[in-house]
Design an enzyme around this catalytic site. Structure first.
Site, PDB file in Angstrom:
ATOM      1  N   SER A   1       0.800  -1.227   0.000  1.00  0.00           N
ATOM      2  CA  SER A   1       0.000   0.000   0.000  1.00  0.00           C
ATOM      3  C   SER A   1       0.834   1.279   0.000  1.00  0.00           C
ATOM      4  O   SER A   1       0.279   2.369  -0.096  1.00  0.00           O
ATOM      5  CB  SER A   1      -0.936   0.013   1.213  1.00  0.00           C
ATOM      6  OG  SER A   1      -0.200  -0.039   2.408  1.00  0.00           O
TER       7      SER A   1
ATOM      8  N   LYS B   1      -6.429   4.089   8.398  1.00  0.00           N
ATOM      9  CA  LYS B   1      -5.488   5.014   7.766  1.00  0.00           C
ATOM     10  C   LYS B   1      -6.040   6.431   7.753  1.00  0.00           C
ATOM     11  O   LYS B   1      -5.306   7.402   8.007  1.00  0.00           O
ATOM     12  CB  LYS B   1      -5.179   4.545   6.348  1.00  0.00           C
ATOM     13  CG  LYS B   1      -4.385   3.242   6.282  1.00  0.00           C
ATOM     14  CD  LYS B   1      -4.204   2.772   4.850  1.00  0.00           C
ATOM     15  CE  LYS B   1      -3.414   1.473   4.796  1.00  0.00           C
ATOM     16  NZ  LYS B   1      -3.262   0.961   3.423  1.00  0.00           N
TER      17      LYS B   1
END
Length: 833
Positions: free
Chosen positions: A705, A748
């Site tokens: 990611s 996140k």
């Protein structure tokens, strides 16, 4: 062996009868006759004719022992040459046609030759009298042998006194030697060797050795028998005395009313509702207990087993809370937010309540609620400090059930789950049964804490043992190794907690319904502090609302400037620290009431650990802010790069995993391939060494990611365009420039919000995950969904280049200075350390 008759020195003259030079020979198996002694011999039936023939003559016979049994061989090859001449004194019939004869040994002889013309074996003999020494050695050995015989007789004979008194009247050393030889517990071969020895001293020496060994063996055996007998006699005596005392009191009507242990267990068994299998097992162990004495080694083990199995709540169940509104109020009272978890619990309660109202029977209710309603086991997954364990207690309170909890962190022994078998010393049930007993009901809310930290080694795999426990189709017949009977766990509501799902084995994870707890927003933390943390800390420090007041601005300052975490543990510690410092002022009468303001927070907690959201803008190329998921929740992740004269390769540091290294190589290849679009000269790649680093090098990092952040970093470095400091990004990048979806979007985004970022670049296919983000966070941030990396570069890079003409070394120096400032802002180093 029976002691031969002892002949005194003044016995009859038959002892000195004249022995002819030829004698009928009587060959006996496993029997040796010694001179000077009377012996009783068992004679087989086939010797009857020979005995009759001997009894018609002078009744003197030569007795020898068989050494072999070979069919068809002559008798001379089967017997020993040395025997004893004896006179038959008495003959009497015995069973099976055999007979018993009493003979008196006269003297030794050797067979000179065999006579063939006779009907029965007969041989010429030569007398072989012993050599009787008369010296000090003979006298010493004679006395030693007599002493040993006294001791052996005393240990081995019931009427030893009579035998010893007879022995005292005999003074002849040879007679004593033959008596000892006849009494010694030795083989026939050794008796024959004693008979064949010519020297009296040799006989005495051999017998002293034999009787010394016999004495030691008899002494040890006597001690063992005495010890065993004493122990058995004591136990049996106490057992029978108790029985007699109980019977006597009962007859006299003086019973003290106290139950025996057997009666107490029998009463418990009659009063306890057990399954048929359990009742049969308990009754069997109870019968064993009745036949045991309390001193028996297994007595305590049987009692312990009965205590465990009779104390379990076999049919004790708690009634579920039927009022859904009351259950909702309890959940809201104990926890702020966590709406998904609360809704799931209320769904479960509502279905059970509806089934109960419509008259579902108990068995159908159990099967439906666990196999259909619950589906699997609830697993609360999330970073530390978000309230997973305390939420289990609230669930139990809202359902009206008891709460049981076991911690699985670090467990490596399968017996911790299934129990130890009773063959082991100190065995006991597993933690599941122990917790059920502590709860006191068969249907508690059972929390399996830290299920992701279960280990495995040579003692077994506890996570595999949990498969049966957590399967509604199997746990109705859960069998603990210690109990060895089935126990129904189907009514138990299991709740597991975990920080990371990746470490949970797939079969176990498949049995659980995952509910993700990703952390709290600033607003939620403020509310949690006001509703729960502050009242709890005031109570723990002996304070109340009349002593202290926390202003909302003070709480918000603690949240934003002193903590940066997914949960609220550090927040509660700081609130407790403020309370302790305030107690000092209150007890010294400096203040009568403490109002905690932002200034008070700064005074008590000293230097701020984190800066405010007004971050200094990034004006140095080669730095990008990525978003990551760690074991403690979401966090920001800086990616930085620099270049120098070199071979054109890329060097990676920061303890990156294989997947993350591949993402960096993909980013390098993509930026080089798109150099024309980014207005980058290919010469910059050919003669420049690139160093890409992800700070906090002590922390392992992996995953795809960070691909967008790595492309952004390299594009910024070579184009000279800094990355916007208020932008965070996540997503996987392919060589074609596509941005693929990733996981952990909610965590996140919450990390980006805590760090003060205003914009988040994320993959377009992750837009659906924004529904899980709290509304107050979505309203304060901008989200840019991209499908290709070119779109992300347009958003993330500033339009103007950084100071064209500045040398790379100057750029690197400015970048290093700025990195330290940004890291201080984000708290990334301190959060990880």
């Amino acid at each position: 062996m029976n002691l031969p008759t002892i002949i005194s020195d003044n016995s009859s003259n038959d002892h000195s009868a004249v022995v002819p030079n030829s004698l009928p020979i009587l060959a006996l198996d496993k029997q040796v006759v010694f001179p000077l002694l009377d012996s009783t011999l068992a004679i087989p039936a086939n010797f009857a004719g020979q005995i009759d023939s001997i009894m018609k003559g002078d009744r003197i016979v030569g007795i020898v022992s068989l050494k072999n049994k070979i069919e068809g061989a002559p008798l001379s090859d089967l017997v020993y040459e040395v025997g004893t001449a004896a006179k038959i004194l008495f003959v009497t019939p015995a069973t099976n046609g055999s007979m018993l004869i009493l003979v008196r040994g006269l003297t030794r002889f050797r067979i000179a030759s065999w006579l063939d013309e006779e009907s029965y074996p007969k041989a010429k003999i030569a007398l072989a009298p012993e050599v009787v020494e008369s010296n000090i050695e003979t006298e010493a050995m004679h006395r030693k042998l007599r002493s040993l015989m006294h001791e052996v007789f005393a240990l081995s004979m019931k009427n030893s006194d009579e035998a010893i008194s007879k022995l005292a009247s005999i003074t002849d050393p040879l007679t004593i030697a033959y008596i000892a030889a006849a009494h010694a517990n030795v083989k026939v071969e050794e008796r024959q060797q004693l008979l064949e020895q010519d020297s009296l001293n040799a006989k005495l020496r051999t017998l002293i050795t034999i009787l010394s060994r016999e004495k030691e063996i008899l002494a040890i055996g006597d001690k063992i028998q005495s010890d065993v007998k004493d122990e058995m006699d004591k136990s049996q005596r106490e057992y029978y005395l108790r029985k007699q005392l109980k019977a006597i009191k009962k007859e006299l009507g003086e019973s003290d009313g106290d139950e025996s242990e057997f009666e107490e267990y029998q009463r418990k068994l009659d009063e306890t509702e057990l399954t048929d299998e359990a009742r049969k097992e308990v009754q069997k162990e109870l019968n064993r207990l009745e036949d045991m004495t309390p001193q028996a080694p297994e007595y305590g083990m049987v009692k312990s087993y009965l205590d465990w199995i009779l104390d379990l709540p076999w049919n004790d169940v708690s009634e579920d809370q039927p009022d859904i509104t009351a259950a909702r109020n309890i959940l809201d009272e104990d926890h702020f937010g966590l709406q998904d978890v609360k809704d799931r619990i209320l769904e479960f309660l509502a279905v059970r309540s509806l089934l109960a109202i419509r008259g579902a029977d108990k068995d159908k209710l159990t099967a439906t609620s666990h196999a259909t309603t619950m589906g699997a086991i609830l697993c609360l997954a999330g970073p530390p400090g978000v309230g997973k364990t305390s939420l289990g207690q609230s669930i139990a309170r809202s359902m009206g059930r008891k709460f049981a909890r076991i911690s699985l962190g670090g467990i490596r022994d399968e017996a911790e789950i299934r129990g130890h078998r009773r063959t082991y010393i100190g065995s006991m049930p597993g933690r599941i049964i122990q917790a059920i007993k502590r709860a006191g009901t068969r249907n508690p809310v059972f929390m399996l804490d830290e299920v992701d930290k279960v280990g495995a080694d040579w003692r077994g795999d506890p996570s595999s043992a949990l498969l049966e426990v957590l399967d509604p189709a199997q746990n109705a017949t859960f069998r603990d190794h210690y109990l060895n009977v089935d126990f129904d766990l189907s009514d138990v509501m299991f709740i597991a907690t975990a920080n990371q799902l990746e470490t949970i084995p797939a079969p176990l994870r498949d049995r659980m319904e995952i509910i993700q707890l990703d952390g709290y927003t600033e607003l939620e933390k403020v509310q949690i502090a006001k509703r729960h943390l502050i009242p709890r800390q005031l109570s723990q420090h002996g304070l109340n609302d009349n002593d202290m007041t926390f202003l909302d601005e003070a709480i918000r300052k603690i949240v934003t400037n002193y903590t940066r975490e997914a949960g609220v543990r550090q927040l509660e510690r700081l609130i407790g620290s403020i309370c302790r410092k305030s107690v000092v002022n209150l007890t010294t009468n400096e203040w009568s009431h403490v109002i905690v303001s932002p200034e008070t927070v700064a005074e008590y907690l000293k230097k701020e650990k984190f800066e405010s959201e007004d971050a200094e803008t990034i004006d140095v190329p080669g730095i990008a802010t990525g978003l990551a998921v760690t074991s403690v929740g979401g966090d920001i992740l800086f990616v930085e790069a620099t270049r120098m004269i070199g071979s054109g390769n890329i060097k990676l540091t920061g303890q990156l995993g294989d997947v993350m290294k591949e993402s960096a190589e993909i980013a390098h290849s993509y930026v080089r391939a798109q150099s024309d679009a980014l207005n980058i000269s290919l010469e910059d790649f050919e003669d420049k060494q690139i160093h890409l680093h992800v700070p906090a090098g002590a922390i392992p990092k992996d995953g795809p990611s960070a691909g967008v952040a790595m492309v952004m970093t390299l594009a910024s470095l070579f184009s000279g365009r800094p990355v916007r400091s208020d932008v965070g990004m996540t997503g996987e990048v392919t060589l074609r420039g596509r941005v693929l979806p990733v996981g952990g979007i909610k965590m996140k985004i919450l990390a980006a919000h805590r760090a003060g970022l205003k914009t988040v670049i994320l993959p377009k296919r992750n837009l659906r995950d924004l529904d899980d983000v709290p509304e107050e966070v979505r309203n304060t941030m901008k989200f840019v969904a991209v499908d290709r990396i070119e779109d992300a570069l347009e958003v993330g890079l500033t339009p103007t280049k950084f100071s064209i003409g500045v040398q790379p070394t100057q750029v690197d120096a400015g970048m290093n200075q700025f990195r330290e400032e940004v890291l201080a802002l984000s708290g990334s180093y301190r959060n990880r350390q």
